[in-house]
Design an enzyme around this catalytic site. Structure first.
Site, PDB file in Angstrom:
ATOM      1  N   ASP A 177       0.882  -1.162   0.000  1.00 41.54           N
ATOM      2  CA  ASP A 177       0.000   0.000   0.000  1.00 41.54           C
ATOM      3  C   ASP A 177       0.923   1.216   0.000  1.00 41.54           C
ATOM      4  O   ASP A 177       1.532   1.550   1.023  1.00 41.54           O
ATOM      5  CB  ASP A 177      -0.876  -0.052   1.269  1.00 41.54           C
ATOM      6  CG  ASP A 177      -1.639   1.245   1.517  1.00 41.54           C
ATOM      7  OD1 ASP A 177      -1.632   2.128   0.640  1.00 41.54           O
ATOM      8  OD2 ASP A 177      -2.250   1.357   2.597  1.00 41.54           O
ATOM      9  N   LYS A 239       2.694  11.189  -3.483  1.00 40.36           N
ATOM     10  CA  LYS A 239       1.557  10.522  -4.130  1.00 40.36           C
ATOM     11  C   LYS A 239       0.642  11.521  -4.832  1.00 40.36           C
ATOM     12  O   LYS A 239      -0.074  11.181  -5.750  1.00 40.36           O
ATOM     13  CB  LYS A 239       0.797   9.741  -3.047  1.00 40.36           C
ATOM     14  CG  LYS A 239      -0.231   8.791  -3.563  1.00 40.36           C
ATOM     15  CD  LYS A 239      -0.723   7.902  -2.436  1.00 40.36           C
ATOM     16  CE  LYS A 239      -1.873   7.029  -2.863  1.00 40.36           C
ATOM     17  NZ  LYS A 239      -2.277   6.113  -1.794  1.00 40.36           N
ATOM     18  N   GLU A 340      -7.259   0.659  -4.242  1.00 40.51           N
ATOM     19  CA  GLU A 340      -7.255   0.513  -2.785  1.00 40.51           C
ATOM     20  C   GLU A 340      -8.567  -0.067  -2.240  1.00 40.51           C
ATOM     21  O   GLU A 340      -8.533  -0.992  -1.419  1.00 40.51           O
ATOM     22  CB  GLU A 340      -6.917   1.860  -2.144  1.00 40.51           C
ATOM     23  CG  GLU A 340      -5.452   2.220  -2.355  1.00 40.51           C
ATOM     24  CD  GLU A 340      -5.133   3.689  -2.166  1.00 40.51           C
ATOM     25  OE1 GLU A 340      -6.014   4.443  -1.726  1.00 40.51           O
ATOM     26  OE2 GLU A 340      -3.990   4.084  -2.466  1.00 40.51           O
ATOM     27  N   ASP A 362     -13.433   5.009   2.820  1.00 45.63           N
ATOM     28  CA  ASP A 362     -11.994   5.221   3.022  1.00 45.63           C
ATOM     29  C   ASP A 362     -11.704   6.696   3.278  1.00 45.63           C
ATOM     30  O   ASP A 362     -11.690   7.516   2.360  1.00 45.63           O
ATOM     31  CB  ASP A 362     -11.241   4.720   1.774  1.00 45.63           C
ATOM     32  CG  ASP A 362      -9.717   4.810   1.936  1.00 45.63           C
ATOM     33  OD1 ASP A 362      -9.257   5.384   2.942  1.00 45.63           O
ATOM     34  OD2 ASP A 362      -9.006   4.301   1.058  1.00 45.63           O
TER      35      ASP A 362
END
Ligand code: AMP
Length: 731
Positions: A177, A239, A340, A362
């Site tokens: 991850d 990211k 994800e 999430d």
């Protein structure tokens, strides 16, 4: 015993924050390192007085020279001074420094890099002369003798060493991850997925890279330690930037909010300058992945060169491609890129033969997304997805910070005016209080020595209750619930159609999230999934299933529409968002001039009506078209998106069947693309062309599920104070 010597130093810094930012590495709770031309022998007692450039006192302490450097002729001349008895204000300042800077917890003075070894018994240093016999160095006199040095101006940074050979495709496959804040790796052992520990024993590795004072690149916890003292050389939040053109509106909007320097890379992508070198975001992500790979090798005691890596559901094609490239640069063959939420669903459902419709909620540090999946034994199908790429834990922190400043002003009548470091200290304290309030009903937020007023230090000291935090953040949680509603509505689902709600992301631990979810869905969220580890565990399960062929089927959808730019800047969708993958669609283009030799098309991904409202993926060039009058040459361009969200482009000239060469480049800037779209009116057109050429497998972001409300496309960053904060640190 000799009287102490007075050592008074006027610092070239205007505020405690500036001092900490530029000189903090040389300070601990227990002492300070000062460069000095004339050294005092270890054991010499000192009354140390540090003052800011405006004369305000920063630190006053009874101290002692613990050791010196450079006395024997090599290295830099300086002294490690140990604090024996700081005065009360100084002690509070030092305590707050220790709470903020990980290295500063030490009770000893720090030994900086490159100054040489600490010498406790140097042969030649100035004799100890009692203070009464020496004129006390005044700030001005001391100038030139004690040198307070800021971070080195330009550090020579090491070159990124790319692997010389492609990664081997044998051995274990790990799940990774690759997070905005933290990264986490997992591996299936004995049928059970388990998280791999960092070198420091944590379950996650901070996704942070820093160039340290020794000119070495460090990753994870050591890099995080440098975030406050040398933010210019510390890269976080990669990211958010990876796979984006430097000129893209998002990068242009947020680049000045990062303390490190974002610049154009060799391919026009956003890149980062550290010291004297420029690193691509792929290289930066690769260094984080390399650290994860190394810790996996250590724990599994075997070489690791294969991985399944997760990405956000809303990542576009460029971003996914960039992650794949980062994997390669880290020496990893990326067996699969997986979304994800899909990975989290796997962690929840694997091996349980479930037949359920679930919603993955999430809420991480900077983003929120919700995805509905239908689980049928080993089939995991995303049916709807959506989110807000600018809503996450940081918004909660910002709401607390705004409240703290209100309280500060109410108490002191002053408006907070600190710099980046002061702001970071308040943010840290706010975040700590927020996390504490997930367990308790009250938390004290204490930031000592926040600022100086008339030479006196002022603290921030506020007690925050859970009830107050609920009031501050109710709207934020409500926004996440609204997105859930939209994601359901996109598939004509009701809240009661969801069998289980799975919480992922650190901020989902907040009790108000649980309460609002229960109120909306009429059921409590599932408790058997770890919010920080589920995604990595799911990736590991998928990795394991790739080795064992145990029949897991993941069905994703295209997260964002793919299409081409038209003359005048319009956008023509080719594959709509939420199309189930794999899929293939074609689009026919005609020449617009006689004997037109080539055709150029710009490709975009997003939901905007105008081409430039969307993310630019690249320009397709069809060359070698057959000659013919305008309009007579028809080229069919096929967009194929694999189940893994890889985009393949093929072109075929319909009349002659001759080969058309297809290349996809991403070197255009918004300006040149705009120009092309403007010119494009003259464009389409040209000669015969044929046969199909496969374009390099640009991967297209496969994204989950159909539907949803808020387009997962990257929203424009928020403006204003909170937007600034968010852009600076966020998600
Ligand atoms: P992630 O991106 O999933 O690592 O989530 C990071 C976010 O979760 C940060 O904003 C953290 O402050 C937040 N977070 C972590 N633990 C908690 C907690 N116990 N309560 C509330 N928020 C938390």
């Amino acid at each position: 015993m000799a009287d102490p010597i007075g050592l008074s130093v006027k610092l070239p810094f205007g505020s405690p924050e500036e001092f900490l930012q530029k000189y903090g590495v040389n300070l601990t709770r227990g002492g300070i390192y000062l460069r000095a031309k004339s050294l005092k022998a270890p054991g010499t007692k000192i009354v140390l007085d540090l003052r800011l450039s405006n004369g305000d006192r920063l630190l006053h302490a009874q101290a002692e020279v613990a050791w010196v450097t450079g006395a024997s002729g090599t290295g830099v001349t300086g002294m490690g001074i140990k604090f024996l008895q700081p005065d009360e204000a100084s002690q509070r300042f030092l305590d707050s420094v220790a709470a903020t800077l990980p290295h500063a917890k030490s009770d000893e003075p720090p030994l900086p890099a490159n100054v040489g070894p600490a010498e406790k018994n140097p042969a030649a240093v100035a004799p100890v002369v009692p203070a009464s016999q020496v004129e006390k160095p005044l700030p001005s006199q001391e100038k030139g003798r004690v040198v307070v040095q800021s971070a080195a101006p330009t550090i020579a940074a090491p070159a990124f060493e790319a692997p010389t050979e492609p990664p081997k495709r044998d051995g274990p496959i790990i799940g990774i991850d690759l997070g905005t804040t933290n990264s986490c790796a997992a591996f299936v052992k004995g049928g059970k997925p388990q998280v791999l520990k960092s070198r420091e024993g944590y379950h996650t590795v901070p996704s942070i890279l820093a160039l340290n004072a020794r000119g070495k690149l460090v990753v994870g916890h050591p890099a995080k330690g440098q975030l406050l003292t040398n933010p210019r050389l510390t890269v976080y939040g990669a990211k958010r930037l990876v796979g984006r053109a430097f000129e893209s509106p998002v990068v242009q909007e947020i680049k000045d909010r990062f303390a490190y320097e974002i610049c154009p890379g060799p391919e026009g992508d956003a890149a980062v300058r550290l010291g004297d070198r420029v690193y691509t975001l792929q290289q930066i992500s690769a260094l984080i992945l390399r650290e994860v790979r190394e810790l996996a090798q250590l724990q599994l005691a075997t070489p690791v060169s294969r991985a399944v890596i997760t990405v956000p559901a809303y990542y576009n094609d460029n971003q996914r491609q960039a992650v794949r490239e980062a994997g390669r640069l880290a020496g990893l063959h990326v067996e699969r890129i997986v979304n994800e939420p899909t990975a989290a669903a796997l962690a929840f459902g694997y091996g349980r033969k479930l037949s359920k419709r679930i919603l993955i909620y999430d809420l991480g540090g900077g983003t929120f997304d919700a995805s509905v999946l239908e689980l049928n034994d080993t089939i995991y199908e995303v049916v709807s997805t959506g989110g807000d790429t600018f809503l996450g834990g940081l918004d909660f922190d910002n709401a607390i910070v705004a409240y703290l400043f209100e309280q500060f002003t109410a108490k002191t009548g002053l408006k907070f005016q600190g710099d980046r470091v002061a702001m970071q200290r308040v943010l840290d304290a706010a975040e700590r209080a927020k996390c504490a309030l997930s367990e308790r009903t009250e938390a004290r937020v204490h930031v000592p020595f926040l600022t100086m007023v008339d030479g006196k230090p002022l603290d921030l000291d506020v007690t925050l209750t859970r009830t107050a935090l609920y009031d501050l953040t109710r709207e934020l949680v409500a926004r996440t619930i609204k997105v859930c509603g939209e994601v359901l509505a996109a598939r004509n689902l009701k809240a009661s159609d969801i069998d289980e709600v799975i919480l992922v992301g650190g901020q989902s631990r907040f009790p108000l999230v649980h309460e609002q979810i229960e109120a909306f869905f009429g059921k409590k969220p599932a408790h058997n999934v770890h919010p920080d580890e589920a995604v990595a565990l799911g990736a590991a399960l998928l990795a394991n299933s790739l080795s064992n062929a145990d029949g897991i089927v993941l069905i994703d959808v295209l997260p964002m529409t793919i299409g081409v730019g038209l003359p005048g800047g319009r956008f023509k969708p080719v594959i709509p968002r939420n199309t189930t993958l794999p899929t293939k669609r074609s689009h026919v283009h005609h020449t617009t001039r006689d004997d037109q030799p080539e055709l150029e098309l710009t490709v975009f991904q997003g939901e905007g009506n105008g081409a430039l409202d969307n993310e630019y993926l690249g320009t397709v060039k069809l060359t070698g078209l057959p000659k013919g009058p305008k309009g007579s040459v028809h080229v069919e361009l096929s967009f194929e998106v694999t189940s893994e969200c890889l985009l393949n482009l093929t072109a075929r000239e319909e009349t002659t069947g001759r080969e058309v060469k297809v290349t996809l480049t991403t070197k255009d800037t918004p300006a040149t693309v705009r120009q092309k779209l403007g010119d494009a009116a003259a464009a389409p057109g040209a000669p015969p062309a044929p046969a199909s050429t496969k374009v390099s497998a640009a991967k297209l972001a496969p994204v989950p599920g159909p539907a949803a409300a808020a387009p997962p496309a990257e929203a424009k960053p928020k403006k204003g104070f909170l937007g600034w904060l968010k852009g600076l640190f966020g998600g």
